[in-house]
Design an enzyme around this catalytic site. Structure first.
Site, PDB file in Angstrom:
ATOM      1  N   PHE A 151     180.419 -19.576  96.350  1.00 41.50           N
ATOM      2  CA  PHE A 151     179.286 -19.757  97.269  1.00 41.50           C
ATOM      3  C   PHE A 151     178.959 -18.500  98.047  1.00 41.50           C
ATOM      4  CE2 PHE A 151     182.620 -20.213 100.425  1.00 41.50           C
ATOM      5  CZ  PHE A 151     182.036 -19.632 101.537  1.00 41.50           C
ATOM      6  N   LYS A 175     177.366 -21.325  85.807  1.00 36.25           N
ATOM      7  CA  LYS A 175     177.691 -22.520  86.612  1.00 36.25           C
ATOM      8  C   LYS A 175     177.922 -22.005  88.029  1.00 36.25           C
ATOM      9  CE  LYS A 175     180.330 -24.739  88.598  1.00 36.25           C
ATOM     10  NZ  LYS A 175     180.171 -24.955  90.073  1.00 36.25           N
ATOM     11  N   GLU A 178     178.123 -25.178  93.881  1.00 32.85           N
ATOM     12  CA  GLU A 178     177.257 -26.310  94.225  1.00 32.85           C
ATOM     13  C   GLU A 178     176.838 -26.259  95.688  1.00 32.85           C
ATOM     14  OE1 GLU A 178     180.379 -26.108  93.363  1.00 32.85           O
ATOM     15  OE2 GLU A 178     181.480 -27.990  93.595  1.00 32.85           O
ATOM     16  N   ARG A 179     177.404 -25.276  96.458  1.00 33.69           N
ATOM     17  CA  ARG A 179     177.044 -25.211  97.886  1.00 33.69           C
ATOM     18  C   ARG A 179     175.862 -24.278  98.135  1.00 33.69           C
ATOM     19  NH1 ARG A 179     182.872 -23.731  99.662  1.00 33.69           N
ATOM     20  NH2 ARG A 179     183.930 -24.901  98.044  1.00 33.69           N
ATOM     21  N   SER A 228     188.302 -19.058  94.515  1.00 38.92           N
ATOM     22  CA  SER A 228     189.605 -19.068  95.184  1.00 38.92           C
ATOM     23  C   SER A 228     190.745 -18.941  94.163  1.00 38.92           C
ATOM     24  CB  SER A 228     189.751 -20.354  95.988  1.00 38.92           C
ATOM     25  OG  SER A 228     189.615 -21.463  95.123  1.00 38.92           O
ATOM     26  N   CYS A 283     185.268 -11.721 100.195  1.00 41.46           N
ATOM     27  CA  CYS A 283     186.585 -11.457  99.603  1.00 41.46           C
ATOM     28  C   CYS A 283     187.071 -10.067  99.965  1.00 41.46           C
ATOM     29  CB  CYS A 283     186.540 -11.623  98.093  1.00 41.46           C
ATOM     30  SG  CYS A 283     185.591 -10.333  97.313  1.00 41.46           S
TER      31      CYS A 283
HETATM   32  P1  NAD Z   1     185.999 -22.095  94.908  1.00 43.04           P
HETATM   33  O1  NAD Z   1     187.210 -21.704  94.151  1.00 43.04           O
HETATM   34  O2  NAD Z   1     186.024 -23.319  95.727  1.00 43.04           O
HETATM   35  O3  NAD Z   1     184.754 -22.289  93.891  1.00 43.04           O
HETATM   36  C1  NAD Z   1     184.417 -21.298  92.935  1.00 43.04           C
HETATM   37  C2  NAD Z   1     183.785 -21.986  91.730  1.00 43.04           C
HETATM   38  O4  NAD Z   1     184.756 -22.861  91.145  1.00 43.04           O
HETATM   39  C3  NAD Z   1     182.568 -22.848  92.085  1.00 43.04           C
HETATM   40  O5  NAD Z   1     181.589 -22.693  91.091  1.00 43.04           O
HETATM   41  C4  NAD Z   1     183.133 -24.259  92.099  1.00 43.04           C
HETATM   42  O6  NAD Z   1     182.186 -25.232  91.723  1.00 43.04           O
HETATM   43  C5  NAD Z   1     184.251 -24.188  91.076  1.00 43.04           C
HETATM   44  N1  NAD Z   1     185.358 -25.110  91.401  1.00 43.04           N
HETATM   45  C6  NAD Z   1     185.784 -25.476  92.632  1.00 43.04           C
HETATM   46  N2  NAD Z   1     186.826 -26.329  92.538  1.00 43.04           N
HETATM   47  C7  NAD Z   1     187.066 -26.490  91.215  1.00 43.04           C
HETATM   48  C8  NAD Z   1     188.035 -27.239  90.467  1.00 43.04           C
HETATM   49  N3  NAD Z   1     188.945 -28.000  91.066  1.00 43.04           N
HETATM   50  N4  NAD Z   1     187.999 -27.156  89.129  1.00 43.04           N
HETATM   51  C9  NAD Z   1     187.079 -26.409  88.506  1.00 43.04           C
HETATM   52  N5  NAD Z   1     186.145 -25.675  89.150  1.00 43.04           N
HETATM   53  C10 NAD Z   1     186.135 -25.702  90.487  1.00 43.04           C
HETATM   54  O7  NAD Z   1     185.574 -20.812  95.787  1.00 43.04           O
HETATM   55  P2  NAD Z   1     184.443 -20.728  96.890  1.00 43.04           P
HETATM   56  O8  NAD Z   1     184.893 -21.473  98.105  1.00 43.04           O
HETATM   57  O9  NAD Z   1     183.125 -21.034  96.311  1.00 43.04           O
HETATM   58  O10 NAD Z   1     184.452 -19.154  97.196  1.00 43.04           O
HETATM   59  C11 NAD Z   1     185.331 -18.552  98.104  1.00 43.04           C
HETATM   60  C12 NAD Z   1     186.532 -17.969  97.421  1.00 43.04           C
HETATM   61  O11 NAD Z   1     186.122 -17.021  96.436  1.00 43.04           O
HETATM   62  C13 NAD Z   1     187.441 -17.204  98.373  1.00 43.04           C
HETATM   63  O12 NAD Z   1     188.768 -17.477  98.040  1.00 43.04           O
HETATM   64  C14 NAD Z   1     187.091 -15.744  98.088  1.00 43.04           C
HETATM   65  O13 NAD Z   1     188.093 -14.825  98.418  1.00 43.04           O
HETATM   66  C15 NAD Z   1     186.838 -15.804  96.623  1.00 43.04           C
HETATM   67  N6  NAD Z   1     186.028 -14.673  96.169  1.00 43.04           N
HETATM   68  C16 NAD Z   1     186.635 -13.730  95.431  1.00 43.04           C
HETATM   69  C17 NAD Z   1     185.920 -12.637  94.999  1.00 43.04           C
HETATM   70  C18 NAD Z   1     186.579 -11.586  94.165  1.00 43.04           C
HETATM   71  O14 NAD Z   1     185.872 -10.779  93.551  1.00 43.04           O
HETATM   72  N7  NAD Z   1     187.892 -11.544  94.104  1.00 43.04           N
HETATM   73  C19 NAD Z   1     184.569 -12.521  95.326  1.00 43.04           C
HETATM   74  C20 NAD Z   1     183.976 -13.533  96.082  1.00 43.04           C
HETATM   75  C21 NAD Z   1     184.719 -14.608  96.500  1.00 43.04           C
END
Ligand code: NAD
Length: 500
Positions: A151, A175, A178-179, A228, A283
């Protein structure tokens, strides 16, 4: 209030028979639903993959220069629509308009890097490696590939994924989170307007159900994920087990080491933006400050405290009067304030407490004030966990070596910075730290589009980074051809492996 569907066949579509699940999309500044998002399923993904498979051969048959021209037009359209895009992004994410424009620009820069595809896709050629024998290599696309994005950068990260994948000749299924789903849909529309053939870029919105379908689909050859760490790790192992090429980028806990010789005015200005910009939902945000020596720590807290207290928090509609906006969800607000509570329970000193921040007229928004911790220790939960909110933890170190080892021992390895005037110390830090992106007097060392972006340890799974030349390696595979044109060279049968 409006409905958001999927982007398939060059237009927005809604699921089969209207029987899809839906999820509310919020404006986090006011805590109200602004849209209902269709959550796709395996059937919708199947439809997208089938269409992508049919569209991809014609797309790859177009030469790389022409594929790059679609991105050139796309970049023009991004500039043209910048204000509208930034507003839509801020509405769902909560970040300020100028930060939303930065989000779009950082994606746009990767699109610009991809203009170089004709050069970046060149193979090698060696003539006469044997009698009448030449050898050459070529980079070919993988076919249908997918991206799963978070998101916090609804424009930048989708572009980091689909621009290089498409210019390499793949079809791409996105994909998004969703937020914050509106920006990815708008980007797909602009790609169509830029001349991308239908079904080469599709957006399938949804949650775990679509992600599971992507991981299981035999015709999706590669997955690029950002989010994450627990999800990154799970998608990496399941995707690899299904024979896909996978790169997953996870969470972070970025340290900034502050040496006694650092200019504290410069440090505190840099840290205030790096720790609290975008409400800490980056991040590459700095979440741990490590001043070296008691005297440095005292000066650091003294310089930071008034700056943290003076931070202006509010909705994106307040324009440049605001430094950062709300968190993304009510749950994120609860998690962040809960972790600040935990830090106090664990015995850290809460030098600035942002927990009870309220904003008149926005009482239902997901705002959290800025918090500053001092005297954090490595055993504390607030040190170990990614908080992903406007919270900076200070952990005091006695020496440079102790500070370095702290950062090296942390599970995460996305970014790290050092503030110092000493070139020797800076060089030693850059060489020894086991972290992917390093800043020297630069608090958020996000590499530019022509370098690669990626963390180490629990921040990155897979071999190649995002953007830069690694993206061209990730989205292509190499084929090596050995060819013989026997002008007069005649050989009998050979039974021994050929050598040089
Ligand atoms: P998230 O892991 O909740 O979601 C990321 C994606 O995974 C979304 O599209 C979501 O729909 C999907 N997802 C969520 N739960 C899932 C599950 N149980 N099974 C399958 N798919 C699932 O992350 P977020 O809250 O959207 O983003 C924040 C996180 O992303 C933080 O931890 C941040 O540090 C990280 N981030 C990392 C980078 C990097 O380059 N390392 C860059 C941006 C954000």
């Amino acid at each position: 209030m409006h409905d958001i569907g999927h982007f398939i066949g060059g237009k927005e579509v809604f699921g089969h028979n209207g029987c899809e699940r839906q999820a509310p999309v919020f404006n986090p500044a006011i805590g109200e639903v602004v849209a209902n998002l269709s959550l796709g399923n395996a059937d919708i993904l199947e439809e997208a993959v089938e269409k992508a498979k049919k569209a991809q051969p014609a797309w790859v048959a177009i030469n790389p220069q022409r594929r790059a021209r679609v991105l050139m037009k796309f970049v023009e359209l991004l500039h043209h629509n910048m204000d509208k895009l930034a507003k839509a992004l801020s509405l769902e994410h909560g970040k300020t308009i100028s930060d939303a424009k930065g989000d779009i620009m950082r994606g746009l820069e990767v699109a610009e890097f991809c203009f170089g595809a004709p050069h970046l896709l060149k193979g090698d050629y060696s003539d006469s490696v044997g009698p009448g024998i030449d050898m050459y290599s070529m980079r070919q696309p993988l076919g249908v590939v997918a991206g799963i994005t978070p998101f916090n950068f609804p424009a930048m990260i989708p572009m980091w994924k689909f621009c290089p994948a498409l210019v390499c000749g793949n079809a791409f299924i996105l994909k998004p989170s969703e937020r914050a789903p509106t920006l990815p849909m708008m980007l797909a529309e602009l790609m169509s307007e830029a001349g991308l053939p239908d079904n080469v870029l599709q957006v399938v919105n949804g949650d775990k159900e679509v992600v599971d379908a992507i991981i299981a689909h035999p015709d999706i050859t590669a997955i690029g994920f950002v989010g994450s760490t627990p999800i990154a790790e799970a998608i990496y192992s399941r995707g690899c087990a299904n024979g896909k090429r996978v790169q997953c980028f996870g969470g972070a806990k970025n340290h900034a080491i502050i040496m006694p010789d650092a200019d504290m005015d410069m440090v505190s200005n840099a840290m205030i933006g790096a720790a609290y910009g975008a409400a800490g939902e980056r991040c590459m945000a700095i979440s741990i400050a490590v001043p070296v020596g008691e005297e440095t720590a005292e000066r650091f807290i003294k310089a930071m405290k008034p700056k943290v207290e003076a931070l202006k928090i509010g909705p994106y509609t307040a324009g440049d009067d605001v430094d950062f906006g709300p968190l993304i969800t009510a749950k994120a607000k609860e998690t962040v304030t809960g972790l600040v509570d935990r830090g106090v329970e664990e015995g850290a000193i809460l030098a600035v407490d942002g927990r009870n921040f309220t904003l008149q007229g926005y009482e239902k928004g997901y705002f959290v004030g800025a918090s500053l911790f001092d005297k954090v220790t490595p055993d504390m939960e607030i040190y170990q966990k990614e908080i992903f909110g406007p919270v900076l933890s200070t952990i005091r170190a006695e020496s440079y070596e102790e500070a370095l080892v702290l950062a090296m021992n942390h599970d995460y390895g996305n970014g790290a910075a050092i503030f110092t005037c000493n070139g020797d110390t800076a060089r030693d830090f850059a060489n020894r730290i086991n972290i992917g992106m390093v800043g020297i007097n630069v608090p958020i060392p996000v590499p530019l589009a022509y370098y690669t972006f990626g963390g180490w340890k629990a921040s990155g799974f897979g071999d190649l980074n995002q953007h830069g030349e690694d993206a061209f390696r990730f989205y292509t595979r190499t084929k090596t051809v050995t060819s013989r044109w026997p002008s007069g060279v005649r050989q009998g049968a050979e039974f021994v492996i050929p050598t040089m």
